[in-house]
Enzyme design. Structure first.
Site, PDB file in Angstrom:
ATOM      1  N   THR A 124      22.286  85.313 -38.931  1.00  0.00           N
ATOM      2  CA  THR A 124      22.344  86.555 -38.194  1.00  0.00           C
ATOM      3  C   THR A 124      23.813  87.061 -37.953  1.00  0.00           C
ATOM      4  O   THR A 124      24.686  86.361 -38.045  1.00  0.00           O
ATOM      5  CB  THR A 124      21.640  86.358 -36.858  1.00  0.00           C
ATOM      6  OG1 THR A 124      21.927  87.547 -35.908  1.00  0.00           O
ATOM      7  CG2 THR A 124      22.394  85.122 -36.017  1.00  0.00           C
ATOM      8  N   GLU A 126      24.908  88.111 -35.545  1.00  0.00           N
ATOM      9  CA  GLU A 126      25.404  87.710 -33.957  1.00  0.00           C
ATOM     10  C   GLU A 126      26.502  86.554 -34.490  1.00  0.00           C
ATOM     11  O   GLU A 126      27.181  86.372 -33.357  1.00  0.00           O
ATOM     12  CB  GLU A 126      24.591  87.218 -33.151  1.00  0.00           C
ATOM     13  CG  GLU A 126      23.490  88.307 -32.715  1.00  0.00           C
ATOM     14  CD  GLU A 126      24.296  88.936 -31.559  1.00  0.00           C
ATOM     15  OE1 GLU A 126      24.976  88.385 -30.585  1.00  0.00           O
ATOM     16  OE2 GLU A 126      24.484  90.301 -31.786  1.00  0.00           O
ATOM     17  N   TYR A 152      23.244  82.070 -28.190  1.00  0.00           N
ATOM     18  CA  TYR A 152      22.514  82.170 -29.580  1.00  0.00           C
ATOM     19  C   TYR A 152      23.436  82.324 -30.708  1.00  0.00           C
ATOM     20  O   TYR A 152      23.091  81.495 -31.658  1.00  0.00           O
ATOM     21  CB  TYR A 152      21.488  83.394 -29.060  1.00  0.00           C
ATOM     22  CG  TYR A 152      21.002  84.259 -30.494  1.00  0.00           C
ATOM     23  CD1 TYR A 152      19.738  83.615 -30.801  1.00  0.00           C
ATOM     24  CD2 TYR A 152      21.301  85.016 -30.994  1.00  0.00           C
ATOM     25  CE1 TYR A 152      19.093  84.107 -32.067  1.00  0.00           C
ATOM     26  CE2 TYR A 152      20.909  85.661 -32.368  1.00  0.00           C
ATOM     27  CZ  TYR A 152      19.766  85.001 -32.901  1.00  0.00           C
ATOM     28  OH  TYR A 152      19.123  85.281 -33.723  1.00  0.00           O
ATOM     29  N   LYS A 156      23.011  79.518 -33.708  1.00  0.00           N
ATOM     30  CA  LYS A 156      22.779  80.173 -35.141  1.00  0.00           C
ATOM     31  C   LYS A 156      23.851  79.856 -36.224  1.00  0.00           C
ATOM     32  O   LYS A 156      23.593  79.617 -37.179  1.00  0.00           O
ATOM     33  CB  LYS A 156      22.606  81.578 -35.130  1.00  0.00           C
ATOM     34  CG  LYS A 156      21.205  82.096 -34.749  1.00  0.00           C
ATOM     35  CD  LYS A 156      20.206  81.720 -35.863  1.00  0.00           C
ATOM     36  CE  LYS A 156      18.735  82.413 -35.412  1.00  0.00           C
ATOM     37  NZ  LYS A 156      17.778  82.047 -36.485  1.00  0.00           N
TER      38      LYS A 156
HETATM   39  P1  NAP Z   1      10.746  86.634 -32.789  1.00  0.00           P
HETATM   40  O1  NAP Z   1       9.935  88.109 -32.855  1.00  0.00           O
HETATM   41  O2  NAP Z   1      11.814  86.515 -31.275  1.00  0.00           O
HETATM   42  O3  NAP Z   1      10.095  85.391 -33.193  1.00  0.00           O
HETATM   43  C1  NAP Z   1      10.585  84.111 -32.874  1.00  0.00           C
HETATM   44  C2  NAP Z   1       9.803  83.090 -33.367  1.00  0.00           C
HETATM   45  O4  NAP Z   1       9.977  81.827 -32.975  1.00  0.00           O
HETATM   46  C3  NAP Z   1       8.295  83.388 -32.550  1.00  0.00           C
HETATM   47  O5  NAP Z   1       7.177  83.150 -33.373  1.00  0.00           O
HETATM   48  C4  NAP Z   1       8.385  82.029 -31.650  1.00  0.00           C
HETATM   49  O6  NAP Z   1       6.898  81.576 -31.347  1.00  0.00           O
HETATM   50  C5  NAP Z   1       8.949  81.025 -32.495  1.00  0.00           C
HETATM   51  N1  NAP Z   1       9.514  79.787 -31.643  1.00  0.00           N
HETATM   52  C6  NAP Z   1      10.258  80.000 -30.598  1.00  0.00           C
HETATM   53  N2  NAP Z   1      10.475  78.579 -30.281  1.00  0.00           N
HETATM   54  C7  NAP Z   1      10.002  77.896 -31.087  1.00  0.00           C
HETATM   55  C8  NAP Z   1       9.843  76.408 -31.413  1.00  0.00           C
HETATM   56  N3  NAP Z   1      10.360  75.515 -30.350  1.00  0.00           N
HETATM   57  N4  NAP Z   1       9.117  76.003 -32.307  1.00  0.00           N
HETATM   58  C9  NAP Z   1       8.510  76.843 -33.317  1.00  0.00           C
HETATM   59  N5  NAP Z   1       8.510  77.958 -33.048  1.00  0.00           N
HETATM   60  C10 NAP Z   1       9.186  78.675 -32.039  1.00  0.00           C
HETATM   61  O7  NAP Z   1      12.137  86.947 -33.899  1.00  0.00           O
HETATM   62  P2  NAP Z   1      12.068  88.017 -35.122  1.00  0.00           P
HETATM   63  O8  NAP Z   1      12.853  89.214 -34.637  1.00  0.00           O
HETATM   64  O9  NAP Z   1      10.989  87.835 -35.799  1.00  0.00           O
HETATM   65  O10 NAP Z   1      13.269  87.028 -35.963  1.00  0.00           O
HETATM   66  C11 NAP Z   1      13.171  86.041 -36.975  1.00  0.00           C
HETATM   67  C12 NAP Z   1      14.184  85.030 -37.034  1.00  0.00           C
HETATM   68  O11 NAP Z   1      15.342  85.975 -37.487  1.00  0.00           O
HETATM   69  C13 NAP Z   1      14.826  84.435 -35.783  1.00  0.00           C
HETATM   70  O12 NAP Z   1      15.188  83.328 -36.322  1.00  0.00           O
HETATM   71  C14 NAP Z   1      15.868  85.252 -35.348  1.00  0.00           C
HETATM   72  O13 NAP Z   1      16.694  84.586 -34.596  1.00  0.00           O
HETATM   73  C15 NAP Z   1      16.515  85.642 -36.860  1.00  0.00           C
HETATM   74  N6  NAP Z   1      17.182  87.142 -36.831  1.00  0.00           N
HETATM   75  C16 NAP Z   1      16.254  88.255 -36.327  1.00  0.00           C
HETATM   76  C17 NAP Z   1      16.832  89.529 -36.424  1.00  0.00           C
HETATM   77  C18 NAP Z   1      16.399  90.751 -36.052  1.00  0.00           C
HETATM   78  O14 NAP Z   1      16.936  91.775 -35.863  1.00  0.00           O
HETATM   79  N7  NAP Z   1      14.985  90.808 -35.656  1.00  0.00           N
HETATM   80  C19 NAP Z   1      18.249  89.338 -37.117  1.00  0.00           C
HETATM   81  C20 NAP Z   1      18.819  88.337 -37.555  1.00  0.00           C
HETATM   82  C21 NAP Z   1      18.285  87.064 -37.561  1.00  0.00           C
HETATM   83  P3  NAP Z   1       6.211  81.543 -29.982  1.00  0.00           P
HETATM   84  O15 NAP Z   1       5.067  82.346 -29.907  1.00  0.00           O
HETATM   85  O16 NAP Z   1       5.693  80.248 -29.690  1.00  0.00           O
HETATM   86  O17 NAP Z   1       7.336  81.863 -28.986  1.00  0.00           O
HETATM   87  O1  F7E Z   2      20.419  94.124 -27.775  1.00  0.00           O
HETATM   88  C1  F7E Z   2      21.956  96.466 -25.517  1.00  0.00           C
HETATM   89  C2  F7E Z   2      22.499  94.757 -25.511  1.00  0.00           C
HETATM   90  O2  F7E Z   2      18.520  92.486 -27.341  1.00  0.00           O
HETATM   91  C3  F7E Z   2      20.863  95.298 -28.597  1.00  0.00           C
HETATM   92  C4  F7E Z   2      18.170  90.016 -31.900  1.00  0.00           C
HETATM   93  O3  F7E Z   2      17.065  90.222 -32.884  1.00  0.00           O
HETATM   94  O4  F7E Z   2      19.609  91.272 -33.204  1.00  0.00           O
HETATM   95  C5  F7E Z   2      18.993  91.241 -31.860  1.00  0.00           C
HETATM   96  O5  F7E Z   2      20.129  90.733 -30.792  1.00  0.00           O
HETATM   97  C6  F7E Z   2      21.943  95.606 -27.558  1.00  0.00           C
HETATM   98  C7  F7E Z   2      22.958  94.897 -26.816  1.00  0.00           C
HETATM   99  O6  F7E Z   2      19.524  93.016 -29.757  1.00  0.00           O
HETATM  100  C8  F7E Z   2      19.404  96.584 -22.887  1.00  0.00           C
HETATM  101  O7  F7E Z   2      23.362  94.590 -24.579  1.00  0.00           O
HETATM  102  C9  F7E Z   2      21.234  97.417 -23.164  1.00  0.00           C
HETATM  103  O8  F7E Z   2      24.332  95.127 -26.869  1.00  0.00           O
HETATM  104  O9  F7E Z   2      18.030  94.879 -28.870  1.00  0.00           O
HETATM  105  P1  F7E Z   2      19.078  93.642 -28.292  1.00  0.00           P
HETATM  106  P2  F7E Z   2      20.887  91.972 -30.224  1.00  0.00           P
HETATM  107  O10 F7E Z   2      21.415  91.432 -29.007  1.00  0.00           O
HETATM  108  O11 F7E Z   2      21.679  92.917 -30.782  1.00  0.00           O
HETATM  109  C10 F7E Z   2      20.439  90.250 -33.584  1.00  0.00           C
HETATM  110  C11 F7E Z   2      20.853  90.640 -35.154  1.00  0.00           C
HETATM  111  C12 F7E Z   2      19.621  88.989 -33.437  1.00  0.00           C
HETATM  112  O12 F7E Z   2      19.912  87.990 -34.264  1.00  0.00           O
HETATM  113  C13 F7E Z   2      18.880  88.762 -32.394  1.00  0.00           C
HETATM  114  O13 F7E Z   2      17.984  87.666 -32.571  1.00  0.00           O
HETATM  115  O14 F7E Z   2      21.445  96.569 -26.505  1.00  0.00           O
HETATM  116  N1  F7E Z   2      21.018  96.669 -24.174  1.00  0.00           N
HETATM  117  N2  F7E Z   2      20.199  97.512 -22.436  1.00  0.00           N
HETATM  118  C14 F7E Z   2      19.980  95.953 -23.962  1.00  0.00           C
HETATM  119  N3  F7E Z   2      19.315  95.113 -24.721  1.00  0.00           N
HETATM  120  C15 F7E Z   2      18.025  94.535 -24.077  1.00  0.00           C
HETATM  121  N4  F7E Z   2      17.466  93.738 -24.857  1.00  0.00           N
HETATM  122  N5  F7E Z   2      17.583  94.997 -23.153  1.00  0.00           N
HETATM  123  C16 F7E Z   2      18.211  96.097 -22.497  1.00  0.00           C
HETATM  124  O15 F7E Z   2      17.571  96.828 -21.360  1.00  0.00           O
END
Ligand code: NAP
Ligand code: F7E
Length: 330
Positions: A124, A126, A152, A156
Site C-alpha cells: 500500500t 500508506e 497499519y 504492511k
Molecule cells: P477490505 O474491504 O477492508 O477487506 C479486507 C478483507 O480482509 C476482508 O475480506 C476481511 O474479511 C479480511 N480479513 C480481515 N481479517 C482477516 C483475518 N484475520 N483472516 C482472514 N481474512 C481477514 O480491504 P480492500 O479495500 O478490499 O483491500 C484489499 C487489500 O488491499 C487489503 O490488504 C488492503 O490493506 C490493501 N490495500 C487497499 C487499498 C485500497 O485503497 N482499497 C490500497 C492499498 C492496499 P472479514 O469479512 O472476515 O472481515
Molecule cells: O481516509 C480522512 C482521513 O480511511 C482518507 C485504506 O484503504 O487507503 C485507505 O486508507 C483520508 C484520511 O483511507 C474521515 O484522516 C476525514 O486522511 O478513507 P480513509 P486511508 O486512510 O487513505 C490506503 C491506500 C490503504 O491501504 C488503506 O487500507 O480521509 N478522513 N474524515 C476520514 N477518514 C475516514 N475513514 N473517516 C472519516 O470520517
C-alpha cells in the site's frame, strides 16, 4: 487456472472474484469466523466461488486452504485495512496485516507449492507516509523511501519486506502491488469516500441532515477499484515477480472529494451539511499521497478507465439508488 483469494468478503476480493471468473478461473475464497456475517452476501453475489474456512492468523487453516485449492495464483488481500482502527487495535493489526503475510507465504512453502503457486501481496501507499515526499510533482514510485505513519502502514511494510524476502530466499514468484487508494460501489462505509457518497445520497433524499468527518485537508490519489484489480492480475501474468505502483497520478483533498460528491446532486454549498468531529482525527496523519504508475503502464500496459469525476459519479449514483425513498402506490 485456479486462484485462491484471501479477503474475499472485502472490496477488492469482490472485484477480483468477478474478473477471474470472467477469465475462466476456478475461484476459491478464504472466509474467516464460524459465522461470518458477510458469507451469505458472497454466496449470493459470487455463487461460483468455493469458500474455504480460514484465518490468516491461523497457519494450519492456511495450509489446509492451500492444499484444498492447489492454486496457480494466490492473491493475499486479507488485512485489517482501516488506518484509524489500526491506531486503536495496533497489536491485532500487527498480527493480521503484518504476520498474516508470513503465515500465507509459509503455507505455500510448506505445502511444497512454492514452485507452482504465484503469490500477490497487497502492499500500500500508506508505507510511504507522505512525509519524505522526495519527488515533488512526480509522485512516489517503486524506489521511493518508506516512512509509514500508522500501525497499519508499519504492519504492511513488514508484509512487503517478508514477501520480498521469500521471493529472494526461496525463488518463489511473489509480487507486490503498491496500490494507492482505490474506491467504488463496494467500498466499506467506514472509509471516507463511501462515507461521503452515502451521506450525500441520504441528505439528498432527506434521510439525514449532516455528516461528521475528521480532517478535510489531507490529499489522496484516488482511483477506481475495478481498474486496480485488473492491474493485480496483469502483475501475476508478468514473466517475473516484481514490485509495481498502481495510482492515478493525481491528488485531491478530502474537501475536493466532498465538494465533487455534493455537486453531483446539485448542492454547491456543502458547508451546512458537514461537521468536524475531533474523535475522527488520527494521532498521526498522512498529509499527501501522489503515485507515479509509469512502471506499471510501461511494463504491464496497465491503463485506468475511470477518472476522478467518473469515480465520484458512479459512487454517488450507486448510493442514490440504494437510498431511494419508496413512492407510495395508491
Ligand atoms: P477490505 O474491504 O477492508 O477487506 C479486507 C478483507 O480482509 C476482508 O475480506 C476481511 O474479511 C479480511 N480479513 C480481515 N481479517 C482477516 C483475518 N484475520 N483472516 C482472514 N481474512 C481477514 O480491504 P480492500 O479495500 O478490499 O483491500 C484489499 C487489500 O488491499 C487489503 O490488504 C488492503 O490493506 C490493501 N490495500 C487497499 C487499498 C485500497 O485503497 N482499497 C490500497 C492499498 C492496499 P472479514 O469479512 O472476515 O472481515
Ligand atoms: O481516509 C480522512 C482521513 O480511511 C482518507 C485504506 O484503504 O487507503 C485507505 O486508507 C483520508 C484520511 O483511507 C474521515 O484522516 C476525514 O486522511 O478513507 P480513509 P486511508 O486512510 O487513505 C490506503 C491506500 C490503504 O491501504 C488503506 O487500507 O480521509 N478522513 N474524515 C476520514 N477518514 C475516514 N475513514 N473517516 C472519516 O470520517
Amino acid at each position: 487456472m485456479r486462484a485462491l483469494i484471501t479477503g474475499i468478503t472485502g472490496q477488492d476480493g469482490g472485484h477480483l472474484a468477478e474478473l477471474l471468473h470472467a477469465k475462466g478461473y476456478q475461484v476459491f475464497g478464504l472466509i474467516r469466523g464460524q459465522n461470518n456475517a458477510r458469507r451469505h452476501l458472497v454466496e449470493a453475489e459470487f455463487p461460483y466461488v468455493t469458500l474455504l474456512e480460514g484465518d490468516v492468523t491461523d497457519p494450519t487453516s492456511l495450509v489446509q486452504a492451500v492444499e484444498a485449492s492447489q492454486p496457480d495464483e494466490l492473491y493475499n488481500l486479507a488485512a485489517i485495512s482501516h488506518v484509524g482502527y489500526s491506531f486503536r487495535n495496533p497489536s491485532l493489526t500487527a498480527e493480521v496485516t503484518g504476520k498474516g503475510v508470513l503465515n500465507v507465504l509459509e503455507a505455500v512453502r510448506v505445502a511444497h507449492l512454492g514452485n507452482t503457486t504465484k503469490v500477490y501481496q497487497a502492499s500500500t501507499s500508506e508505507m510511504f507516509g507522505g512525509l519524505d515526499y522526495n519527488r515533488p510533482g512526480r509522485g512516489y514510485n517503486e524506489s521511493s523511501l518508506f516512512h509509514p505513519r500508522s500501525p497499519y502502514g508499519v504492519a504492511k511494510l513488514y508484509g512487503h519486506w517478508i514477501a520480498k524476502n521469500y521471493r529472494e530466499s526461496y525463488d518463489m514468484f511473489v509480487t507486490c502491488g503498491i496500490l494507492f487508494n482505490h474506491e467504488g460501489e463496494r467500498r466499506g462505509a467506514e472509509f471516507v469516500t463511501r462515507k461521503i457518497t452515502r451521506a450525500v445520497a441520504r441528505i439528498k433524499n432527506g434521510l439525514q441532515d449532516h455528516v461528521e468527518l475528521g480532517d478535510l485537508w489531507p490529499k489522496r490519489d484516488w482511483g477506481y477499484a475495478g481498474d486496480y484489480v485488473h492491474g493485480m492480475w496483469q502483475m501475476m501474468q508478468h514473466g517475473e515477480p516484481d514490485d509495481f505502483v498502481l495510482a492515478s497520478g493525481e491528488t485531491r483533498s478530502v474537501e475536493q472529494f466532498l465538494a465533487s460528491a455534493f455537486e453531483q446532486v446539485g448542492i454547491d454549498d456543502w458547508t451546512p451539511f458537514v461537521r468536524q468531529n475531533p474523535a475522527l482525527l488520527r494521532p498521526a496523519q498522512v498529509d499527501i499521497l501522489l503515485g507515479d504508475p509509469a512502471k506499471a503502464e510501461e511494463v504491464l500496459g496497465w491503463r485506468r478507465e475511470v477518472d476522478f469525476t467518473g469515480l465520484v459519479k458512479r459512487m454517488v449514483n450507486h448510493d442514490l439508488a440504494l437510498t431511494q425513498v419508496p413512492v407510495a402506490v395508491a
